[in-house]
Design a protein around this motif. Structure first.
Motif, PDB file in Angstrom:
ATOM      1  N   ILE A  18      49.614  14.985  98.522  1.00  0.00           N
ATOM      2  CA  ILE A  18      50.095  16.120  99.291  1.00  0.00           C
ATOM      3  C   ILE A  18      51.333  16.736  98.655  1.00  0.00           C
ATOM      4  N   ALA A  19      52.241  15.872  98.186  1.00  0.00           N
ATOM      5  CA  ALA A  19      53.464  16.355  97.547  1.00  0.00           C
ATOM      6  C   ALA A  19      53.162  17.133  96.279  1.00  0.00           C
ATOM      7  N   ALA A  20      52.050  16.787  95.637  1.00  0.00           N
ATOM      8  CA  ALA A  20      51.707  17.444  94.380  1.00  0.00           C
ATOM      9  C   ALA A  20      50.981  18.768  94.579  1.00  0.00           C
ATOM     10  N   LEU A  21      50.493  19.036  95.768  1.00  0.00           N
ATOM     11  CA  LEU A  21      49.661  20.216  95.991  1.00  0.00           C
ATOM     12  C   LEU A  21      50.315  21.541  95.594  1.00  0.00           C
ATOM     13  N   PRO A  22      51.589  21.796  95.918  1.00  0.00           N
ATOM     14  CA  PRO A  22      52.183  23.077  95.504  1.00  0.00           C
ATOM     15  C   PRO A  22      52.128  23.298  94.002  1.00  0.00           C
ATOM     16  N   ALA A  23      52.409  22.257  93.218  1.00  0.00           N
ATOM     17  CA  ALA A  23      52.363  22.390  91.767  1.00  0.00           C
ATOM     18  C   ALA A  23      50.921  22.492  91.274  1.00  0.00           C
ATOM     19  N   ILE A  24      50.002  21.790  91.961  1.00  0.00           N
ATOM     20  CA  ILE A  24      48.600  21.831  91.563  1.00  0.00           C
ATOM     21  C   ILE A  24      48.053  23.246  91.659  1.00  0.00           C
ATOM     22  N   THR A  25      48.414  23.955  92.709  1.00  0.00           N
ATOM     23  CA  THR A  25      47.887  25.301  92.896  1.00  0.00           C
ATOM     24  C   THR A  25      48.381  26.265  91.832  1.00  0.00           C
ATOM     25  N   GLN A  26      49.503  25.914  91.175  1.00  0.00           N
ATOM     26  CA  GLN A  26      50.036  26.769  90.127  1.00  0.00           C
ATOM     27  C   GLN A  26      49.607  26.310  88.740  1.00  0.00           C
ATOM     28  N   ALA A  27      48.918  25.167  88.650  1.00  0.00           N
ATOM     29  CA  ALA A  27      48.507  24.652  87.347  1.00  0.00           C
ATOM     30  C   ALA A  27      47.457  25.556  86.724  1.00  0.00           C
ATOM     31  N   ALA A  28      47.458  25.642  85.404  1.00  0.00           N
ATOM     32  CA  ALA A  28      46.554  26.547  84.707  1.00  0.00           C
ATOM     33  C   ALA A  28      45.099  26.127  84.888  1.00  0.00           C
ATOM     34  N   SER A  29      44.835  24.847  84.902  1.00  0.00           N
ATOM     35  CA  SER A  29      43.456  24.388  85.020  1.00  0.00           C
ATOM     36  C   SER A  29      43.440  22.937  85.448  1.00  0.00           C
ATOM     37  N   VAL A  30      42.258  22.509  85.885  1.00  0.00           N
ATOM     38  CA  VAL A  30      42.061  21.098  86.212  1.00  0.00           C
ATOM     39  C   VAL A  30      41.226  20.486  85.098  1.00  0.00           C
ATOM     40  N   ASN A  31      41.641  19.329  84.636  1.00  0.00           N
ATOM     41  CA  ASN A  31      40.912  18.610  83.595  1.00  0.00           C
ATOM     42  C   ASN A  31      40.246  17.401  84.227  1.00  0.00           C
ATOM     43  N   THR A  32      38.958  17.254  84.040  1.00  0.00           N
ATOM     44  CA  THR A  32      38.215  16.175  84.687  1.00  0.00           C
ATOM     45  C   THR A  32      37.555  15.271  83.653  1.00  0.00           C
ATOM     46  N   ARG A  33      37.276  14.049  84.108  1.00  0.00           N
ATOM     47  CA  ARG A  33      36.653  13.073  83.231  1.00  0.00           C
ATOM     48  C   ARG A  33      35.816  12.119  84.071  1.00  0.00           C
ATOM     49  N   ILE A  34      34.667  11.735  83.566  1.00  0.00           N
ATOM     50  CA  ILE A  34      33.788  10.764  84.214  1.00  0.00           C
ATOM     51  C   ILE A  34      33.667   9.537  83.310  1.00  0.00           C
ATOM     52  N   THR A  35      33.751   8.357  83.927  1.00  0.00           N
ATOM     53  CA  THR A  35      33.645   7.102  83.180  1.00  0.00           C
ATOM     54  C   THR A  35      32.505   6.271  83.731  1.00  0.00           C
ATOM     55  N   THR A  36      31.677   5.757  82.849  1.00  0.00           N
ATOM     56  CA  THR A  36      30.637   4.822  83.254  1.00  0.00           C
ATOM     57  C   THR A  36      30.645   3.653  82.270  1.00  0.00           C
ATOM     58  N   ALA A  37      30.571   2.439  82.798  1.00  0.00           N
ATOM     59  CA  ALA A  37      30.695   1.264  81.934  1.00  0.00           C
ATOM     60  C   ALA A  37      29.965   0.070  82.529  1.00  0.00           C
ATOM     61  N   PHE A  38      29.587  -0.845  81.657  1.00  0.00           N
ATOM     62  CA  PHE A  38      28.953  -2.095  82.056  1.00  0.00           C
ATOM     63  C   PHE A  38      29.585  -3.235  81.274  1.00  0.00           C
ATOM     64  N   GLY A  39      29.576  -4.413  81.876  1.00  0.00           N
ATOM     65  CA  GLY A  39      30.153  -5.560  81.205  1.00  0.00           C
ATOM     66  C   GLY A  39      29.851  -6.831  81.956  1.00  0.00           C
ATOM     67  N   ALA A  40      30.766  -7.799  81.848  1.00  0.00           N
ATOM     68  CA  ALA A  40      30.569  -9.092  82.490  1.00  0.00           C
ATOM     69  C   ALA A  40      31.893  -9.618  83.016  1.00  0.00           C
ATOM     70  N   LEU A  41      31.827 -10.271  84.159  1.00  0.00           N
ATOM     71  CA  LEU A  41      32.982 -10.913  84.782  1.00  0.00           C
ATOM     72  C   LEU A  41      32.564 -12.308  85.208  1.00  0.00           C
ATOM     73  N   GLU A  42      33.166 -13.330  84.624  1.00  0.00           N
ATOM     74  CA  GLU A  42      32.807 -14.725  84.914  1.00  0.00           C
ATOM     75  C   GLU A  42      31.306 -14.964  84.753  1.00  0.00           C
TER      76      GLU A  42
END
Length: 237
Positions: A18-42
């Protein structure tokens, strides 16, 4: 009591947004990224799907919001992180961060509030985080540091240390961006987190960036903040 602190942490993370919203609305653009991964745990198969939205690029105010979900054959998890801060002219970064993860397994849920920074020196970048744990082990100090070496503008090797839930966790990995000439750039990565040999997670996957065509150095130093402790949090308590 855990529910109380979990609600508090999600509230604080929301307040960061919420605190970031005023600056977000003035930002030039939004940069997005998607991550997909597989692995092993124990010894069990582990899968993860994540999304990132970053506002602000280059020097000035920056904010970023990350979500992740996944699981093994025995349990699932989901996590959210909000951060905001400032990049200097040479793209060093300093900001505050709040994160919470609901883990339906032996690791238990975890969250933290803290401050983080990134300093860049030629081919070397150093990321650091110091904070206070919430939800589990409330009030305990946590944090870590990661050193990244860019062998080229599209290849990064890194190693680091985390202190989380009174455990010493070690991290290492690499990222490689095969083609920086297209806007929807793909990055391949591999990551290892280990407290001891029987408590380790290994993961490999791809990230798809929808920012303007950038090298891996540019993404890491001027667009996205890569500090994520979700793999560390999955290690058994």
């Amino acid at each position: 009591m855990r529910s109380k602190y979990k609600t508090l942490l999600f509230s604080v993370t929301g307040a960061v947004a919420i605190a970031a919203l005023p600056a977000i609305t003035q930002a030039a653009s939004v940069n997005t990224r998607i991550t997909t991964a597989f692995g092993a745990l124990e010894g069990k198969m582990l899968g993860l799907l994540g999304g990132t939205a970053a506002f602000g690029q280059g020097p000035g105010f920056a904010s970023q919001f990350d979500v992740a979900m996944g699981g093994t054959r025995d349990y699932g998890f989901y996590a959210g992180t909000g951060r905001m801060g400032f990049r200097t002219q040479d793209f060093n970064y300093f900001g505050i961060v709040g994160s919470a993860a609901q883990i339906n397994g032996s690791a238990g849920s975890v969250g933290y509030l803290g401050a983080e920074a990134q300093m860049n020196f030629e081919n070397l970048s150093v990321d650091g985080l110091i904070g206070v744990q919430m939800i589990d082990d409330t009030g305990s100090v946590m944090g870590g540091a990661t050193a990244s070496y860019f062998a080229s503008e599209n290849a990064r090797f890194y190693a680091g240390y985390r202190y989380l839930r009174d455990s010493h966790i070690y991290a290492m990995g690499m990222e490689f961006k095969p083609d920086s000439d297209v806007a929807n750039g793909m990055t391949m990565f591999a990551d290892l987190r280990s407290e001891k040999l029987e408590n380790a997670s290994i993961m490999a996957g791809v990230r798809f960036s929808f920012a303007d065509a950038q090298t891996l150095v540019e993404e890491s130093r001027s667009t996205f903040v890569n500090n994520s402790y979700i793999l560390d949090a999955l290690l058994p308590d």
